[in-house]
Each structure stands twice: as structure tokens, then as C-alpha cells.
Motif scaffolding. Structure first.
Motif, PDB file in Angstrom:
ATOM      1  N   ARG A  50      32.926  47.992  32.113  1.00 22.91           N
ATOM      2  CA  ARG A  50      32.750  46.571  31.797  1.00 22.91           C
ATOM      3  C   ARG A  50      32.724  46.322  30.287  1.00 22.91           C
ATOM      4  NH1 ARG A  50      27.962  44.213  35.362  1.00 22.91           N
ATOM      5  NH2 ARG A  50      28.922  42.204  34.863  1.00 22.91           N
ATOM      6  N   ILE A  59      27.626  49.239  36.379  1.00 27.75           N
ATOM      7  CA  ILE A  59      27.804  48.707  37.733  1.00 27.75           C
ATOM      8  C   ILE A  59      26.992  49.577  38.682  1.00 27.75           C
ATOM      9  CG2 ILE A  59      29.468  48.319  39.598  1.00 27.75           C
ATOM     10  CD1 ILE A  59      31.558  47.740  37.441  1.00 27.75           C
ATOM     11  N   GLU A  67      29.049  43.326  45.716  1.00 31.66           N
ATOM     12  CA  GLU A  67      28.794  43.117  44.292  1.00 31.66           C
ATOM     13  C   GLU A  67      29.545  44.134  43.441  1.00 31.66           C
ATOM     14  OE1 GLU A  67      25.069  42.588  41.152  1.00 31.66           O
ATOM     15  OE2 GLU A  67      24.693  43.330  43.175  1.00 31.66           O
ATOM     16  N   GLN A  69      32.579  43.237  40.769  1.00 35.29           N
ATOM     17  CA  GLN A  69      32.461  43.558  39.346  1.00 35.29           C
ATOM     18  C   GLN A  69      33.596  44.470  38.884  1.00 35.29           C
ATOM     19  OE1 GLN A  69      28.464  45.146  39.250  1.00 35.29           O
ATOM     20  NE2 GLN A  69      27.588  43.166  38.700  1.00 35.29           N
TER      21      GLN A  69
END
Length: 215
Positions: free
Chosen positions: A156, A188, A201, A205
Motif C-alpha cells: 500500500r 494489510i 477487506e 485493499q
């Protein structure tokens, strides 16, 4: 900076350097692989010069999803990259975890033929970009292989860098030439055995990050 089409030429010098690096004895690589179980090789085309490796814990949930989804996104964009994945504590030989596999299939990907692999030098030696899913994975990676620290970015964090790249610049090159201003909050969470909501989720992500970097 380089456009996507110019990526192979831009990274050509790295590929040539690998042939020397791959002859380094295990004892000089930052970690001995003498006691590590041998993993099956992933076929790699000589044309696929840019190698992206995702890293998580067991290599059955997050990094697997990232590898297969990224390959899908890249194929839609012309298919110039090679993706693989490993785990710092891999469930060696296991297939992709069921809940994450379902979410991959829902996005058009396939878990077929996947086999979990353990992190070792041979699996990452020729990587151009290493994308751990957690900051902990990055720390383990660079502690064991400090010579690869400049190629390792939490996924990310890398996506945030990619989002700042000009439209005419190759995002992989942009990531490699910059460092994130922060990484806190970029990990994550592992969805393993945490149910459908956690899998949703994690998949969302990872999807967002992959789309930003490779889409």
C-alpha cells in the motif's frame, strides 16, 4: 523516467547484472539456503524482464491473491510483467485459501495450479520490485537479505507512491526511484481463519493497491 512501453530497455542493465548475482554462493547471500526445502520453479519467459514478487506470511491468502490478481490486471494492460509470491512462513505446497480464492474468482482471476512457496534467496534474487503485504514482512525480508532493501516496499505504500506518478511515467520505475513518506497503517491484515468479512477487506485493499500500481 520511462513509459510502460520502454520498461524492458530501462531495466535491461538490471537483468544483465542478475546473471552475476545468481552465481553468489548461499553463504554470501545474507542467508544460507542449505536447510530450506527446495520449491518448484515457476516458468518464466525470457521476454518477461520485469519481475514483481509479493510477500506475506503463509503464501496462501494475501500474496497469492495479489500475484494472481496483478497478473490479470497486467494482462489487460498488455502483459509486460512477471509476478510471483512467497511466504515468510509458507504453508509449503498448499493451494490458495478458499475464501480468498472465491474473491479472486469473483474478480475474474483463477487460483488454479497455485502452490505456496517459502521465502528464500532463489525465489527473490531476480526480483525488480518486492511488495510485502505488511511492514513486518518487509522487516523480515531486509533483515535476511539487506542487499535487496531498496527494492522492497509495503504494497500500500508503493500504491501511494504510484498514485503520485505523472501519467506518462512508468509507475514501477517511479516507485523504485522514490521512498514513501510514511508506512504506518499501510499493512494489510491477515484474513486467514478470520471469516468472510476479513477476506472481503483484505481482497478489497489488495485490489485497490494493485489497480493503482499496475492498472
Amino acid at each position: 523516467m520511462f513509459t510502460r512501453g520502454g520498461r524492458k530497455a530501462a531495466l535491461g542493465h538490471r537483468i544483465r547484472a542478475r546473471s552475476v548475482d545468481q552465481n553468489i554462493p548461499d553463504s554470501a547471500r545474507g542467508r544460507s539456503t542449505a536447510n530450506i526445502r527446495s520449491e518448484p520453479d515457476i516458468p518464466r519467459s525470457s521476454e518477461a524482464l520485469v519481475h514483481i514478487v509479493f510477500v506475506c506470511t503463509g503464501n496462501i491468502c494475501r500474496s497469492t491473491f495479489a500475484e494472481r490478481y496483478a497478473a490479470l490486471v497486467d494482462a489487460e494492460a498488455g502483459g509486460s510483467l512477471h509476478f510471483s509470491s512467497v511466504g515468510v512462513g509458507a504453508v509449503i505446497g498448499a493451494p490458495m485459501e478458499e475464501l480468498m480464492a472465491e474473491r479472486l474468482v469473483a474478480r475474474g482471476g483463477s487460483p488454479e495450479g497455485f502452490i505456496a512457496r517459502q521465502l528464500n534467496y532463489d525465489a527473490i534474487a531476480d526480483a525488480d520490485l518486492l511488495l510485502p503485504l505488511e511492514s513486518t514482512h518487509r522487516r523480515i525480508l531486509i533483515e535476511e537479505y539487506p542487499q535487496l532493501h531498496s527494492k522492497a516496499f509495503v504494497l500500500r505504500s508503493a500504491a501511494r507512491l504510484a498514485s503520485e506518478a505523472p501519467d506518462d511515467v512508468d509507475r514501477v520505475e517511479w516507485i523504485l526511484q522514490h521512498r514513501p513518506s510514511r508506512t504506518r497503517g499501510d499493512s494489510i491484515a491477515d484474513p486467514y481463519r478470520r471469516g468472510p468479512a476479513a477476506a472481503d477487506e483484505a481482497a478489497a485493499q489488495i485490489t485497490e493497491a494493485i489497480d493503482t500500481i499496475f492498472g
